[in-house]
Design a protein around this motif. Structure first.
Motif: not given
Length: 243
Positions: A175-176, A182-184, A189-190, A201-202
């Motif tokens: 899960v983590t 996803t968070g990274l 992107a932000l 990015a991935f």
């Protein structure tokens, strides 16, 4: 005839922990469903074209790697389904036979998933960091689960719970890993906007998750184990000899 322990109301700490157990259960079941089902319903080539999960990294891989990949996906998903069920005190107390059979299924799933994870570690998409991180995860997953199984076979329930808490923390890496990735990716992107492509990015995010996905989990598990151990050793606790 019910035992005195089974008639005792849940402790405040146990009641406070129920929301956390519910979150762990829901997130584990969600990832088990959404991360496993695509690989069982579509070919890797199709999933790779749609850029689903890790399909692109394993499409066209040698037969042994493909077999290990599918075995790992299924066994890891099964472990994610079984593990949170074992956290529910009502199941342990009210349906001990179900608890035992789910536990046996979990141990087998970890044995298969951890072994196949060792096969996949050298060919992961994060290079040397991935081989070390995912390899260590597989070894510790197998070891903690084995220690938990040995403890319950020796009727040491306290040690069994402690080792299985560590084992579940490593299972929850499924899960983590996805949450961190996803968070990274979103953070890049932000901050960087169009200066970084989704693929880049991935790749950057995935280079960090081989350790991020499980080391913090294991730290939290160890804190839980130590707090539980202090509670067991407190005078007046169940199983603690009076002074």
């Amino acid at each position: 005839m019910p035992t005195e322990l089974s008639l005792r109301p849940a402790a405040p700490g146990a009641r406070a922990g129920r929301p956390a157990v519910a979150v762990l259960t829901l997130t584990s079941l969600a990832v088990a469903a959404f991360a496993v089902l695509p690989y069982l319903t579509s070919s890797l080539d199709t999933l790779a074209r749609d850029d689903v999960g890790l399909a692109a990294g394993y499409a066209g891989a040698p037969p042994l790697v493909l077999a290990a990949f599918y075995v790992h996906v299924v066994a890891g998903g099964l472990a994610l389904v079984c593990a949170p069920l074992q956290l529910w005190a009502g199941l342990r107390r009210g349906r001990p036979r179900v608890h035992r059979w789910v536990g046996r299924t979990y141990v087998v799933a970890v044995a298969v998933g951890g072994t196949s994870g060792l096969v996949l570690a050298p060919v992961n998409q994060a290079g040397l960091v991935g081989a070390l991180g995912f390899g260590a995860l597989a070894v510790l997953w197998l070891w903690t689960t084995w220690r938990g199984y040995r403890a319950v076979r020796a009727h040491d329930v306290g040690a069994h719970r402690d080792w299985m808490t560590r084992s579940f923390a490593l299972t929850y890496a499924g899960v983590t890993l996805r949450l961190w990735t996803t968070g990274l990716v979103a953070a890049q992107a932000l901050v960087l906007g169009d200066a970084v492509s989704p693929d880049a990015a991935f790749d950057r995010a995935y280079a960090l998750v081989p350790f991020l996905s499980w080391v913090p989990n294991l730290v939290v598990a160890e804190l839980v184990v130590r707090r539980r151990r202090r509670a067991r050793e407190r005078p007046g606790a169940v199983g603690h000899p009076p002074r």
